[in-house]
Design a protein around this motif. Structure first.
Motif, PDB file in Angstrom:
ATOM      1  N   TYR A 162       0.838  -1.213   0.000  1.00 52.00           N
ATOM      2  CA  TYR A 162       0.000   0.000   0.000  1.00 52.00           C
ATOM      3  C   TYR A 162       0.865   1.253   0.000  1.00 52.00           C
ATOM      4  N   LEU A 215      -1.339   0.038  -5.033  1.00 50.10           N
ATOM      5  CA  LEU A 215      -2.465  -0.634  -4.386  1.00 50.10           C
ATOM      6  C   LEU A 215      -3.549   0.361  -3.973  1.00 50.10           C
ATOM      7  N   ALA A 216      -3.151   1.531  -3.487  1.00 47.10           N
ATOM      8  CA  ALA A 216      -4.152   2.526  -3.089  1.00 47.10           C
ATOM      9  C   ALA A 216      -5.010   2.931  -4.281  1.00 47.10           C
ATOM     10  N   ASP A 235      -8.024   5.035   1.889  1.00 45.47           N
ATOM     11  CA  ASP A 235      -7.238   5.118   3.119  1.00 45.47           C
ATOM     12  C   ASP A 235      -8.072   4.677   4.322  1.00 45.47           C
ATOM     13  N   PHE A 240      -8.313   0.783   4.060  1.00 45.57           N
ATOM     14  CA  PHE A 240      -7.065   0.048   4.261  1.00 45.57           C
ATOM     15  C   PHE A 240      -6.535   0.186   5.678  1.00 45.57           C
TER      16      PHE A 240
END
Length: 268
Positions: free
Chosen positions: A161, A166-167, A178, A181
């Motif tokens: 991340y 990945l974000a 955000d 995750f």
């Protein structure tokens, strides 16, 4: 194939002296007499992350479906900037959020719960606390306790991340990636979470259960679903080869066939 009944909607749910918006969608609501299957997503999941699997399962079994994103995920209310999840975050979802959400939609009776990963653990906790509200359980790659392999791969997810795209990828499925995750990642990597264990609690489950796990699951060993069988008499196990942590993605046909057969047998 039956399409989702319209675009996802939102419903207001009161939770811990605040109100959150929960994204949801119905599948085949016109099947009023059919079994209702409620889908509980994984730790980074959402309505969109399920893709077409709920529709495929409901079409194969002639079920109704209810798919939703828990607070913090998808297009549901994100975590507040200062909100840090505690060790009991899955208990809060199972004991407070899920029943409040079902009540807000007027869901009566006892639906089937179909959960994946964290969602599977939440389904187990819900069925243990509210036995009259769970007709049965299908749980994929559930967590009963924390294993080293789980923590190791969640550490790898954190690195991905921070240092890969990945974000950006999660942004396809979450309004605030955000929120999704870090809510999940931080608590799983909190040293206090290493003692989290729900084995004793699930012994209260009275609903029939089908527990499914891949032989190549990178987030847990078969001790997880075998632990359910030890605590909940009559649990059926399905251990799938060539399958990692997401059986409904890696082996969808096998999962659909097993689920349809299991629900049909229980509802005879």
């Amino acid at each position: 194939m039956t399409a989702v009944a319209g675009a996802p909607r939102k419903v207001s749910v009161a939770w811990r002296q605040r109100t959150v918006e929960v994204e949801y969608t119905w599948i085949a609501p016109e099947r009023a007499a059919a079994p209702l299957v409620v889908f509980l997503h994984e730790g980074l999941g959402s309505v969109a992350m399920w893709k077409d699997f709920p529709q495929r399962l409901c079409e194969a079994g002639g079920f109704r479906g209810l798919v939703f994103s828990r607070p913090g995920y998808g297009q549901s209310s994100p975590r507040a900037a200062d909100e840090v999840w505690g060790v009991d975050f899955m208990h809060q979802q199972a004991h407070e959020v899920v029943p409040a959400f079902l009540d807000a939609l007027g869901v009566q009776g006892a639906p089937w719960l179909f959960g994946h990963s964290d969602g599977a653990s939440i389904a187990l906790l819900f069925a243990a606390r509210f036995p009259e509200r769970a007709r049965g359980l299908v749980v994929l790659a559930p967590h009963l306790f924390v294993e080293d392999v789980t923590v190791e791969n969640i550490e790898r997810a954190k690195d991905a991340y921070l240092h890969t795209d990945l974000a950006h990828k999660l942004g396809r499925y979450h309004g605030d990636p955000d929120s999704a995750f870090w809510g999940w990642n931080r608590i799983w990597l909190d040293p206090a979470f290493r003692t989290w264990n729900i084995e004793a609690e699930i012994a209260a489950i009275r609903a029939p259960a089908l527990a499914i796990q891949g032989l190549d699951d990178e987030y847990g060993t078969l001790a997880q679903i075998r632990g359910i069988a030890q605590q909940v008499p009559g649990t059926q196990l399905l251990e799938l080869p060539a399958c990692a942590h997401s059986p409904h993605r890696d082996q969808p046909e096998a999962v659909i066939a097993a689920t349809v057969a299991f629900i049909a047998a229980c509802d005879q």
